[in-house]
Design an enzyme around this catalytic site. Sequence first.
Site, short mmCIF file in Angstrom:
data_model
loop_
_atom_site.label_atom_id
_atom_site.label_comp_id
_atom_site.label_asym_id
_atom_site.label_seq_id
_atom_site.Cartn_x
_atom_site.Cartn_y
_atom_site.Cartn_z
N ASP A 24 0.88 -1.32 -0.02
CA ASP A 24 -0.09 0.11 -0.10
C ASP A 24 1.07 1.19 -0.12
OD1 ASP A 24 -2.35 1.56 -0.14
OD2 ASP A 24 -2.76 0.99 1.97
N ARG A 37 -0.20 9.00 -10.26
CA ARG A 37 -0.45 7.75 -9.47
C ARG A 37 0.21 6.57 -10.19
NH1 ARG A 37 -3.81 7.33 -5.13
NH2 ARG A 37 -4.25 5.10 -5.69
N ASN A 72 -10.51 -3.36 -6.22
CA ASN A 72 -9.63 -2.34 -6.80
C ASN A 72 -10.53 -2.13 -8.33
OD1 ASN A 72 -6.65 -3.68 -5.36
ND2 ASN A 72 -7.77 -1.79 -5.24
N ARG A 190 2.20 -5.10 6.10
CA ARG A 190 1.42 -4.09 5.49
C ARG A 190 2.14 -2.63 5.46
NH1 ARG A 190 -4.83 -3.00 4.40
NH2 ARG A 190 -4.79 -0.98 3.30
C1 FPP Z 1 -1.94 0.19 -3.22
O1 FPP Z 1 -1.42 1.55 -3.39
C2 FPP Z 1 -1.44 -0.91 -4.38
C3 FPP Z 1 -2.13 -1.26 -5.31
C4 FPP Z 1 -3.40 -1.27 -5.34
C5 FPP Z 1 -1.48 -2.02 -6.42
C6 FPP Z 1 -0.18 -2.72 -5.97
C7 FPP Z 1 0.56 -3.07 -7.39
C8 FPP Z 1 1.60 -3.00 -7.86
C9 FPP Z 1 2.55 -2.80 -6.66
C10 FPP Z 1 2.23 -3.35 -9.15
C11 FPP Z 1 2.02 -4.72 -9.70
C12 FPP Z 1 2.34 -5.88 -8.75
C13 FPP Z 1 3.02 -6.94 -9.36
C14 FPP Z 1 3.27 -8.08 -8.62
C15 FPP Z 1 3.76 -6.77 -10.61
P1 FPP Z 1 -2.35 2.67 -3.36
O2 FPP Z 1 -2.89 2.98 -5.02
O3 FPP Z 1 -3.62 2.24 -2.80
O4 FPP Z 1 -1.69 3.81 -2.75
P2 FPP Z 1 -2.31 4.94 -1.80
O5 FPP Z 1 -3.18 4.33 -0.64
O6 FPP Z 1 -1.38 5.80 -1.40
O7 FPP Z 1 -3.36 5.60 -2.70
#
Ligand code: FPP
Length: 248
Positions: A24, A37, A72, A190
Amino acid sequence: MNDPHLPLSLLEAKVPRHVAFIMDGNGRWAKQRGLPRSFGHASGARRVRSLVEHAIDRDIPFVTLFAFSSENWRRPLEEVSTLMSLFVLYLEKEVKDMNVNGVRLKVIGDLSRFDARLQKLIAQAEAVTAHNTRVTVTVAANFGGRWDLVQAMTRWQAAHADQPAAEMSEDALKPFLSMAYAPDPDLLVRTGGESRVSNFLLWQLAYTEMYFTDVLWPDFSPEQFDRALAWFVKTDRRFGGVSQKVST
Ligand code: FPP
Protein backbone atom coordinates in the site's frame (compact mmCIF):
# COMPACT_ATOMS: atom_id res chain seq x y z
CA MET A 1 24.23 -14.41 3.15
CA ASN A 2 25.82 -11.67 5.28
CA ASP A 3 23.89 -8.47 5.60
CA PRO A 4 24.60 -5.54 7.89
CA HIS A 5 20.90 -4.85 8.51
CA LEU A 6 20.17 -7.71 10.84
CA PRO A 7 22.34 -9.75 13.21
CA LEU A 8 22.55 -13.20 11.64
CA SER A 9 22.21 -14.95 15.00
CA LEU A 10 18.79 -13.34 15.42
CA LEU A 11 17.56 -14.34 11.99
CA GLU A 12 18.79 -17.90 12.23
CA ALA A 13 16.72 -18.27 15.35
CA LYS A 14 13.40 -17.79 13.57
CA VAL A 15 12.93 -17.43 9.85
CA PRO A 16 9.32 -17.15 8.67
CA ARG A 17 8.41 -19.74 6.07
CA HIS A 18 5.83 -17.50 4.49
CA VAL A 19 5.69 -13.70 4.34
CA ALA A 20 2.65 -11.99 2.81
CA PHE A 21 2.65 -8.34 1.73
CA ILE A 22 -0.12 -5.79 1.34
CA MET A 23 1.61 -3.30 -0.94
CA ASP A 24 0.00 0.00 0.00
CA GLY A 25 1.03 3.59 -0.56
CA ASN A 26 1.96 3.75 -4.26
CA GLY A 27 -0.47 6.61 -4.93
CA ARG A 28 0.75 8.71 -2.01
CA TRP A 29 4.37 8.06 -2.96
CA ALA A 30 3.68 9.50 -6.41
CA LYS A 31 1.67 12.42 -5.04
CA GLN A 32 4.48 13.40 -2.69
CA ARG A 33 6.64 13.80 -5.80
CA GLY A 34 4.04 15.60 -7.87
CA LEU A 35 3.74 12.60 -10.19
CA PRO A 36 0.68 10.75 -11.51
CA ARG A 37 -0.43 7.69 -9.49
CA SER A 38 0.70 5.39 -12.32
CA PHE A 39 4.32 6.32 -11.53
CA GLY A 40 3.79 5.11 -8.00
CA HIS A 41 2.48 1.78 -9.22
CA ALA A 42 5.37 1.39 -11.68
CA SER A 43 7.81 2.16 -8.90
CA GLY A 44 6.00 -0.30 -6.64
CA ALA A 45 6.22 -3.01 -9.28
CA ARG A 46 9.99 -2.45 -9.58
CA ARG A 47 10.27 -2.87 -5.81
CA VAL A 48 8.91 -6.42 -5.97
CA ARG A 49 12.02 -7.89 -7.54
CA SER A 50 14.47 -6.68 -4.90
CA LEU A 51 12.22 -8.00 -2.15
CA VAL A 52 11.86 -11.42 -3.76
CA GLU A 53 15.65 -11.56 -4.12
CA HIS A 54 15.96 -10.61 -0.47
CA ALA A 55 13.55 -13.37 0.53
CA ILE A 56 15.77 -15.82 -1.36
CA ASP A 57 18.83 -14.50 0.51
CA ARG A 58 16.97 -14.99 3.77
CA ASP A 59 15.81 -18.52 2.88
CA ILE A 60 12.15 -17.62 3.03
CA PRO A 61 10.40 -20.18 0.82
CA PHE A 62 7.00 -18.47 0.33
CA VAL A 63 6.29 -14.83 -0.55
CA THR A 64 2.78 -13.60 -1.34
CA LEU A 65 1.88 -10.20 -2.80
CA PHE A 66 -1.54 -8.57 -2.84
CA ALA A 67 -1.40 -6.93 -6.28
CA PHE A 68 -5.05 -6.35 -7.11
CA SER A 69 -8.03 -6.86 -4.85
CA SER A 70 -11.58 -7.73 -5.90
CA GLU A 71 -12.43 -4.16 -4.84
CA ASN A 72 -9.74 -2.46 -6.96
CA TRP A 73 -12.07 -2.52 -10.02
CA ARG A 74 -13.73 0.49 -8.40
CA ARG A 75 -10.69 2.62 -9.24
CA PRO A 76 -10.72 4.87 -12.32
CA LEU A 77 -10.47 2.88 -15.55
CA GLU A 78 -7.13 4.47 -16.40
CA GLU A 79 -5.61 3.29 -13.12
CA VAL A 80 -7.00 -0.23 -13.56
CA SER A 81 -5.42 -0.33 -17.04
CA THR A 82 -2.07 0.81 -15.63
CA LEU A 83 -2.14 -1.96 -13.05
CA MET A 84 -3.05 -4.56 -15.69
CA SER A 85 -0.24 -3.34 -18.00
CA LEU A 86 2.25 -3.53 -15.15
CA PHE A 87 1.17 -7.06 -14.42
CA VAL A 88 1.59 -8.03 -18.09
CA LEU A 89 5.00 -6.33 -18.17
CA TYR A 90 6.03 -8.13 -14.98
CA LEU A 91 5.06 -11.50 -16.42
CA GLU A 92 6.77 -10.82 -19.76
CA LYS A 93 9.97 -9.41 -18.29
CA GLU A 94 10.58 -11.44 -15.17
CA VAL A 95 9.79 -15.03 -16.09
CA LYS A 96 13.21 -15.75 -17.60
CA ASP A 97 14.96 -14.48 -14.48
CA MET A 98 12.51 -16.34 -12.26
CA ASN A 99 13.84 -19.57 -13.72
CA VAL A 100 17.44 -18.46 -13.12
CA ASN A 101 16.62 -17.57 -9.50
CA GLY A 102 14.54 -20.67 -8.77
CA VAL A 103 11.25 -18.79 -8.43
CA ARG A 104 7.98 -20.69 -8.81
CA LEU A 105 5.19 -18.28 -9.71
CA LYS A 106 1.58 -18.81 -8.67
CA VAL A 107 -1.31 -16.45 -9.30
CA ILE A 108 -4.44 -16.68 -7.16
CA GLY A 109 -7.78 -14.94 -7.57
CA ASP A 110 -10.74 -14.88 -9.92
CA LEU A 111 -8.78 -14.68 -13.16
CA SER A 112 -11.89 -15.03 -15.35
CA ARG A 113 -12.33 -11.24 -15.36
CA PHE A 114 -8.93 -10.61 -16.93
CA ASP A 115 -8.56 -10.35 -20.68
CA ALA A 116 -7.60 -13.49 -22.61
CA ARG A 117 -4.02 -12.33 -23.23
CA LEU A 118 -3.34 -11.80 -19.55
CA GLN A 119 -4.93 -15.13 -18.61
CA LYS A 120 -2.72 -16.87 -21.17
CA LEU A 121 0.43 -15.11 -19.91
CA ILE A 122 -0.40 -16.13 -16.34
CA ALA A 123 -0.93 -19.77 -17.31
CA GLN A 124 2.33 -19.79 -19.30
CA ALA A 125 4.34 -18.16 -16.49
CA GLU A 126 2.99 -20.65 -13.96
CA ALA A 127 3.74 -23.60 -16.24
CA VAL A 128 7.26 -22.43 -17.15
CA THR A 129 8.26 -21.88 -13.49
CA ALA A 130 6.38 -24.84 -11.96
CA HIS A 131 9.52 -26.91 -11.40
CA ASN A 132 11.39 -24.21 -9.41
CA THR A 133 11.87 -24.85 -5.71
CA ARG A 134 13.79 -21.97 -4.09
CA VAL A 135 10.90 -19.65 -3.46
CA THR A 136 7.21 -19.68 -4.36
CA VAL A 137 6.01 -16.19 -5.23
CA THR A 138 2.24 -15.90 -5.20
CA VAL A 139 0.61 -12.88 -6.79
CA ALA A 140 -2.96 -12.32 -5.59
CA ALA A 141 -4.84 -10.73 -8.49
CA ASN A 142 -8.56 -9.98 -8.45
CA PHE A 143 -8.40 -11.75 -5.14
CA GLY A 144 -10.58 -11.39 -2.06
CA GLY A 145 -10.54 -13.51 1.08
CA ARG A 146 -14.33 -13.80 1.07
CA TRP A 147 -14.32 -14.82 -2.59
CA ASP A 148 -11.78 -17.53 -1.75
CA LEU A 149 -13.98 -18.98 1.00
CA VAL A 150 -17.04 -19.03 -1.25
CA GLN A 151 -15.20 -20.62 -4.18
CA ALA A 152 -13.71 -23.25 -1.84
CA MET A 153 -17.14 -24.16 -0.45
CA THR A 154 -18.65 -24.28 -3.93
CA ARG A 155 -15.89 -26.56 -5.19
CA TRP A 156 -16.11 -28.77 -2.09
CA GLN A 157 -19.82 -29.19 -2.66
CA ALA A 158 -19.34 -30.02 -6.35
CA ALA A 159 -16.77 -32.66 -5.39
CA HIS A 160 -19.00 -34.14 -2.65
CA ALA A 161 -22.47 -33.85 -4.19
CA ASP A 162 -23.67 -36.87 -2.20
CA GLN A 163 -22.58 -35.51 1.21
CA PRO A 164 -24.45 -33.12 3.51
CA ALA A 165 -22.90 -29.69 4.19
CA ALA A 166 -22.37 -30.78 7.81
CA GLU A 167 -19.44 -32.90 6.53
CA MET A 168 -17.63 -29.72 5.52
CA SER A 169 -14.92 -29.52 8.21
CA GLU A 170 -11.89 -27.23 8.29
CA ASP A 171 -9.64 -30.05 7.10
CA ALA A 172 -12.07 -30.95 4.33
CA LEU A 173 -12.23 -27.38 3.03
CA LYS A 174 -8.51 -26.58 3.18
CA PRO A 175 -7.53 -28.37 -0.08
CA PHE A 176 -10.07 -26.23 -1.97
CA LEU A 177 -8.64 -22.89 -0.83
CA SER A 178 -6.54 -20.95 -3.33
CA MET A 179 -3.37 -21.27 -1.28
CA ALA A 180 -3.69 -24.95 -0.42
CA TYR A 181 -0.13 -25.50 -1.67
CA ALA A 182 1.46 -23.17 0.92
CA PRO A 183 1.74 -23.00 4.70
CA ASP A 184 -0.25 -20.15 6.26
CA PRO A 185 1.72 -16.88 6.39
CA ASP A 186 3.82 -16.49 9.53
CA LEU A 187 4.20 -12.77 8.92
CA LEU A 188 2.01 -10.20 7.17
CA VAL A 189 3.59 -6.89 6.25
CA ARG A 190 1.35 -3.98 5.33
CA THR A 191 2.98 -0.78 4.16
CA GLY A 192 1.37 2.65 3.81
CA GLY A 193 0.22 3.32 7.37
CA GLU A 194 -3.13 1.52 7.48
CA SER A 195 -3.63 -1.33 9.92
CA ARG A 196 -6.27 -3.56 8.38
CA VAL A 197 -6.46 -6.80 6.43
CA SER A 198 -8.63 -5.45 3.57
CA ASN A 199 -10.21 -8.79 2.59
CA PHE A 200 -6.83 -10.42 1.90
CA LEU A 201 -6.15 -14.00 3.05
CA LEU A 202 -8.88 -14.16 5.69
CA TRP A 203 -8.63 -17.88 6.47
CA GLN A 204 -4.84 -18.10 6.25
CA LEU A 205 -4.12 -15.06 8.47
CA ALA A 206 -5.79 -16.60 11.54
CA TYR A 207 -2.52 -16.88 13.50
CA THR A 208 -0.27 -14.61 11.45
CA GLU A 209 1.85 -11.93 13.10
CA MET A 210 1.02 -8.55 11.58
CA TYR A 211 3.59 -5.86 10.95
CA PHE A 212 2.24 -2.45 9.98
CA THR A 213 4.56 0.31 8.83
CA ASP A 214 4.09 3.88 7.62
CA VAL A 215 6.71 3.34 4.90
CA LEU A 216 5.10 3.62 1.47
CA TRP A 217 5.45 0.52 -0.72
CA PRO A 218 7.93 1.95 -3.29
CA ASP A 219 10.20 2.87 -0.35
CA PHE A 220 9.95 -0.55 1.30
CA SER A 221 13.56 -1.64 0.79
CA PRO A 222 15.35 -4.87 1.73
CA GLU A 223 16.53 -2.97 4.81
CA GLN A 224 12.89 -2.31 5.75
CA PHE A 225 12.15 -5.98 5.10
CA ASP A 226 14.88 -6.88 7.60
CA ARG A 227 13.29 -4.60 10.17
CA ALA A 228 10.04 -6.50 9.80
CA LEU A 229 11.93 -9.80 10.13
CA ALA A 230 13.71 -8.55 13.25
CA TRP A 231 10.33 -7.58 14.72
CA PHE A 232 8.97 -11.02 13.85
CA VAL A 233 11.88 -12.74 15.60
CA LYS A 234 10.80 -11.07 18.84
CA THR A 235 7.16 -12.10 18.63
CA ASP A 236 5.86 -14.87 20.84
CA ARG A 237 3.48 -17.02 18.79
CA ARG A 238 1.16 -19.03 20.98
CA PHE A 239 -1.46 -20.27 18.46
CA GLY A 240 -4.08 -20.10 21.19
CA GLY A 241 -1.86 -21.99 23.62
CA VAL A 242 0.62 -20.76 26.23
CA SER A 243 4.00 -19.11 25.74
CA GLN A 244 6.85 -21.33 24.51
CA LYS A 245 9.34 -18.88 26.02
CA VAL A 246 11.14 -20.09 29.11
CA SER A 247 10.07 -17.84 31.96
CA THR A 248 12.76 -16.58 34.31
C1 FPP B 1 -1.89 0.12 -3.28
O1 FPP B 1 -1.44 1.45 -3.37
C2 FPP B 1 -1.35 -0.68 -4.36
C3 FPP B 1 -2.10 -1.33 -5.30
C4 FPP B 1 -3.55 -1.31 -5.33
C5 FPP B 1 -1.47 -2.09 -6.39
C6 FPP B 1 -0.17 -2.78 -6.11
C7 FPP B 1 0.45 -3.12 -7.40
C8 FPP B 1 1.75 -3.08 -7.71
C9 FPP B 1 2.81 -2.78 -6.73
C10 FPP B 1 2.20 -3.30 -9.11
C11 FPP B 1 1.91 -4.62 -9.71
C12 FPP B 1 2.40 -5.79 -8.92
C13 FPP B 1 3.10 -6.81 -9.43
C14 FPP B 1 3.35 -8.03 -8.61
C15 FPP B 1 3.65 -6.78 -10.78
P1 FPP B 1 -2.51 2.61 -3.45
O2 FPP B 1 -2.72 2.95 -4.87
O3 FPP B 1 -3.75 2.23 -2.71
O4 FPP B 1 -1.76 3.77 -2.72
P2 FPP B 1 -2.42 4.95 -1.88
O5 FPP B 1 -3.09 4.32 -0.69
O6 FPP B 1 -1.23 5.76 -1.50
O7 FPP B 1 -3.36 5.67 -2.79
